[in-house]
Design an enzyme around this catalytic site. Structure first.
Site, short mmCIF file in Angstrom:
data_model
loop_
_atom_site.label_atom_id
_atom_site.label_comp_id
_atom_site.label_asym_id
_atom_site.label_seq_id
_atom_site.Cartn_x
_atom_site.Cartn_y
_atom_site.Cartn_z
N GLU A 222 18.68 -12.07 1.49
CA GLU A 222 17.89 -11.68 2.65
C GLU A 222 16.46 -12.19 2.51
OE1 GLU A 222 18.45 -7.83 4.55
OE2 GLU A 222 16.30 -7.45 4.22
N TYR B 7 23.43 4.06 5.85
CA TYR B 7 22.42 4.72 5.02
C TYR B 7 23.09 5.62 3.98
CZ TYR B 7 19.49 3.06 8.79
OH TYR B 7 18.85 2.25 9.71
N LYS C 203 28.86 3.38 15.91
CA LYS C 203 28.47 1.96 15.97
C LYS C 203 29.68 1.06 15.72
CE LYS C 203 24.88 2.51 13.08
NZ LYS C 203 23.65 2.21 12.29
N PHE D 61 12.49 -12.68 4.73
CA PHE D 61 11.69 -12.26 5.88
C PHE D 61 10.79 -13.42 6.28
CE2 PHE D 61 9.04 -11.11 2.20
CZ PHE D 61 7.78 -11.58 2.57
#
Length: 564
Positions: free
Chosen positions: A21, A153, A173, A23
């Site tokens: 990941e 989470y 979801k 940013f």
């Protein structure tokens, strides 16, 4: 290619998938260098890479650029994050169309972080209240073109104290069309395993990928767990307490811990891959994959010529920003903005009235800043943690500054050759020496600014930048490209390390964030309240100024130059 298909391919081969990941860096130079770094990390052959999305689409163009470059230049499958509650429908449509045009087939559908702990925020579009709304919208308008991931989470979302309800939200979801789950960060593997089993018991059958963040530095780790309210096993905290003064040992332990966590998770048979949150750094991720024997052999040269060329000089550049030290890193670094990235995962103005009350006068604001300096307040919008121990040596000066209306949001004392193991000033590997120039950063009213600049101009050792919300700039630094190293270290077997550099580009990047925080603080109160009106007026009239005294051998010179 869809991430679910990649996961299935890995499973058929008896492999475990791994991904990175990133940013979007805040500067053009940082973005260019991230592309180089991404190319080197592509030689590790991740199954996919992800790029985060700024609040309200603030990084939309750069997020798309990172994703499309990863896909078109380096041949990497990409996962584009996308938030919805702080985005107008038109922006969401544009982002999805741009992603499809760029060949991006994977979306991480997120609610996004509205200001928390207050009742005056409303979503930009009533159609998008939750991440499930975005999942449903994508399915309705794009069918099965996009592979959709959602966040899970393990310790429960902080906005949903009821963990059973939080699990139900996750199932909603998935029922709306999500294809896989990417977990939030955690450090307690047993908590994660229990959570996965509860997901399965509830009927959630899609792949679940754990996110792992190798500990970068003790300071950033502490900020992450405090902001995200992550529970950390005592054994980990005790180990970090023993080594916190040696940045290299902390980083090495971060790799060791990540390897142990991933090994435990793999043995459990509960996971479908691992996702490494890199903070745009490369060395720890590479070491983790090598120790897990997941990375390609160094004897295997990448088929892509671009990747092969980048792999050849990886060792020369992967360490150049390994020791971040404060807000002002090197603006050329791919990791520039790491502090902002961490802080903005949550709104730092959360629960403003509870933290800072309802100020209605300038004097009230002054008292808040003074209370922060004296330790009576644990945070301010620009400072999400109490002052560092090194500030004890200048606390009296800082208190005096704030009482005179110079509201400080950053500072450091001068240091002339402290040992790198020093419990107060030390950083980096052991056996070295560290140095600092004194600097201070504060908000000052437009009435006070003129007199302050006149005093500063009398000292030839002072350099400064001052700006207001509109972007007006006053500085005595003539060359816009000049870089002023205000923290540096000399270590055995290394080049001089300069983790803190103040320059115009980094100052202006911080300016945008600093004034946005005034706005976010203001939005915690009714628009017509005296508190909101005060904060709005201050943001319009006050300047942000950064002052460096370049004679680091004279500890008190900065304060003598600034105070009448």
């Amino acid at each position: 290619m869809k991430i679910t298909d990649k996961l299935e391919q890995a499973k058929q081969k008896g492999h475990i998938s791994y991904s990175f990941e990133f940013f979007p860096p805040k500067t053009d130079a940082g973005l260019a260098n991230l592309f180089d770094r991404m190319g080197r990390m592509a030689t590790l052959e991740p199954y996919f890479v992800a790029c985060t999305w700024g609040a309200g689409g603030s990084t939309q163009q750069r997020t798309l650029e990172v994703c499309s470059t990863a896909q078109s230049v380096y041949g990497l499958e990409t996962l584009m994050h996308l938030t919805c509650t702080n985005m107008e429908k038109e922006k969401i449509d544009r982002a999805l169309e741009d992603a499809k045009a760029a060949g991006i087939q994977n979306i991480l559908a997120l609610r996004g972080d509205p200001p928390r702990g207050q009742e005056y925020w409303t979503p930009c579009d009533d159609q998008f209240q939750h991440a499930a709304d975005l999942v449903k919208y994508i399915r309705q308008h794009y069918g099965d073109y996009f592979c959709i991931g959602v966040a899970g989470y393990p310790e429960g979302h902080m906005d949903t104290p009821d963990k059973a309800q939080d699990l139900q939200y996750l199932k909603d979801k998935v029922d709306c069309g999500a294809d896989f789950i990417l977990s939030q960060l955690f450090y307690d593997v047993d908590v994660f395993k229990t959570w996965v089993k509860k997901c399965r018991d509830l009927g959630i059958t899609v792949p679940i990928i754990p996110s792992i963040l190798p500990i970068p530095t003790h300071q950033s780790f502490r900020r992450i767990i405090n902001l995200c309210r992550i529970q950390v096993p005592k054994a980990i905290l005790d180990k970090l307490e023993q080594i916190k003064s040696d940045d290299q040992k902390v980083k090495d332990y971060g790799v060791e811990l990540a390897v142990d966590m991933i090994s435990d998770l793999r043995a459990s048979g509960l996971i479908d891959g691992i996702h490494l949150s890199t903070l745009n750094l490369e060395r720890s991720s590479r070491l983790i994959l090598e120790r897990l024997k997941l990375a390609p052999s160094k004897k295997e040269q990448p088929k892509n010529r671009v990747l092969a060329a980048l792999a050849s000089d990886a060792s020369l550049v992967e360490n150049w920003d390994e020791f971040p030290n404060g807000r002002y890193g090197d603006a050329r670094s791919p990791a520039f903005g790491e502090n902002t990235y961490i802080a903005t995962q949550l709104a730092p103005t959360s629960e403003a009235a509870k933290k800072w009350g309802h100020p209605t006068t300038v004097q009230d604001i002054t008292r808040l800043f003074e209370r922060y300096i004296t330790g009576d307040l644990s945070s301010l919008p620009w400072c999400d943690e109490p002052l560092q121990t090194e500030s004890d040596t200048i606390q009296q000066h800082l208190t005096q500054f704030n009482r005179q209306g110079y509201w400080t949001v950053g500072s450091q004392p001068a240091v002339n050759g402290a040992r790198s193991e020093d419990p107060v000033y030390g950083w980096g590997p052991k056996g070295g020496y560290v140095y600092q120039k004194a600097f201070i950063e504060c908000f000052v009213s437009d009435e006070q600014l003129h007199k302050l600049l006149e005093r500063l101009k009398k000292d030839p050792h002072v350099t400064y930048y001052a700006t207001n919300r509109k972007g007006d700039l006053s500085t005595n630094v003539e060359n816009t490209e000049d870089q002023n190293a205000v923290t540096w270290g000399v270590f055995p077997g290394k080049e001089i390390v300069q983790p803190t550099i103040i320059e115009r580009v980094s100052f202006e990047a911080w300016r945008d964030e600093a004034y946005q925080l005034w706005k976010e603080w203001e939005q915690q109160y009714p628009a017509d309240s005296k508190t909101a009106q005060l904060l709005r007026d201050i943001a319009e009239r006050y300047w942000l100024i950064n002052v460096v005294h370049n004679d680091f051998q004279q500890p008190s010179s900065l304060f003598e130059a600034m105070l009448p």
